[in-house]
Scaffold this active site. Structure first.
Site, PDB file in Angstrom:
ATOM      1  N   ARG A  14     -29.291  94.426  14.206  1.00 30.75           N
ATOM      2  CA  ARG A  14     -29.877  94.057  12.920  1.00 30.75           C
ATOM      3  C   ARG A  14     -30.910  95.059  12.420  1.00 30.75           C
ATOM      4  NH1 ARG A  14     -26.074  90.749  10.990  1.00 30.75           N
ATOM      5  NH2 ARG A  14     -25.701  88.969  12.349  1.00 30.75           N
ATOM      6  N   SER A  67     -29.994  84.492   6.995  1.00 33.60           N
ATOM      7  CA  SER A  67     -30.549  84.115   8.296  1.00 33.60           C
ATOM      8  C   SER A  67     -31.975  84.632   8.423  1.00 33.60           C
ATOM      9  CB  SER A  67     -29.692  84.683   9.422  1.00 33.60           C
ATOM     10  OG  SER A  67     -28.396  84.134   9.384  1.00 33.60           O
ATOM     11  N   GLU A 121     -35.651  88.324  11.036  1.00 29.78           N
ATOM     12  CA  GLU A 121     -34.578  89.145  10.497  1.00 29.78           C
ATOM     13  C   GLU A 121     -34.844  89.474   9.028  1.00 29.78           C
ATOM     14  OE1 GLU A 121     -29.755  88.842   9.825  1.00 29.78           O
ATOM     15  OE2 GLU A 121     -30.643  87.998  11.634  1.00 29.78           O
TER      16      GLU A 121
END
Length: 308
Positions: free
Chosen positions: A166, A215, A297
């Site tokens: 990520r 998310s 995130e």
């Protein structure tokens, strides 16, 4: 006062950013620059004083802009940076929406279906190493074209992007302008059917109609943030949040989604401060109940309060 370059594109001082992010929160950019083309961007960065910070921004789908706004220059690519073509590789402008890149690729018989449900741009997919259904940008990006902070042009190969879970490690201040994807061949009808199924699965499990930024937290151990079947472990951020009793938990106008507890929502006029405070509350509660410290995130950037 800093003397700003005079570009051919649009340069606005004190431009509000809340309406450019999916969460609809945050203060203004000191300056917002929308370049006319790559040459305009390169000339602007070359002439911009080196002490002025630069933040490339896509469609704001994975972003909390704090209430004090963003110092320096926010660069937002638009027309001229959003086309997709197939020349052996699938070549996408950095401002091209992921869903449109996936669709254009499928129409040409090339498989980038993993991008179809990712709410962002091709440039953002590189910056965040976005992925879905077991495939990440790192698996498909061959190279990117970028304008570096000093205005020079560069082609950065996959192994120079610094892909990690990520995230990536692009040079500080670099602005990606184009992405080359190594996309396998596939039957267009089968690719379209796969994407239709992916969209149905996403809409069934995620709050796609609500005001979120995707998310919120990364999964421990680096597994998929959407929790698809077939992941090698069952350690998901949403399960940890659920186990801590925080599904639907609200603070002010911010709430963890009742539908998917790893989605932070602006459900009732939240401020950026409320959203971030709820996220930190979730992190503390999950750490207390499970021993796992969740990592954000969603990108959080800017000043907490506006300068005097």
């Amino acid at each position: 006062m800093t003397r700003m370059p005079t570009p051919r594109g649009r340069l606005a001082e004190g431009r509000a950013l809340a309406d450019l992010t999916w969460l609809r929160v945050g203060g203004p950019a000191d300056w917002l620059f929308q370049p006319a083309d790559e040459a305009d961007l390169a000339a602007f960065l070359k002439d911009l004083p080196p002490d002025v910070p630069v933040f490339p921004m896509g469609v704001g789908s994975n972003l909390i802009v704090r209430d004090g706004g963003i110092p320096g220059v926010v660069i937002r690519l638009g027309r001229g940076f959003n086309a997709t073509r197939v020349e052996g590789d699938v070549i996408a402008g950095a401002a091209a929406l992921d869903m449109r890149v996936a669709t254009a690729a499928a129409d040409a018989g090339r498989d980038l279906t993993f991008l179809r449900t990712i709410p962002g741009t091709a440039g953002g997919a590189v910056a965040m190493n976005a992925g879905c259904y077991g495939t990440y940008a790192a698996d498909r990006v061959r190279h990117v074209r970028a304008v570096l902070r000093d205005g020079t042009l560069a082609t950065i190969p996959n192994d120079g992007i610094g892909f990690a879970y990520r995230s990536s490690a692009l040079p500080e201040g670099a602005v990606v302008t184009e992405v080359a994807f190594d996309a396998p061949e596939g039957d267009p009808d089968l690719l379209r059917a796969r994407m239709k199924d992916q969209l149905a699965r996403r809409d069934e499990t995620q709050p796609t109609k609500d005001r979120t930024a995707g998310s919120t937290f990364r999964n421990p151990a680096g597994y998929s943030s959407t929790g698809e079947a077939g992941d090698p472990m069952d350690l998901k951020a949403w399960k940890l949040i659920d186990g801590a009793g925080l599904r639907g938990h609200a603070m002010g106008g911010a709430r963890m989604s009742p539908k998917h507890p790893n989605f932070l929502e602006n459900f009732d006029g939240a401020t950026a401060t409320e959203l971030e405070a709820l996220g930190e509350h979730v992190r503390k509660r999950v750490a207390d109940t499970s021993g796992h410290l969740l990592e954000w995130e969603v990108i959080r950037i800017g000043r907490e309060t506006r300068p005097d």
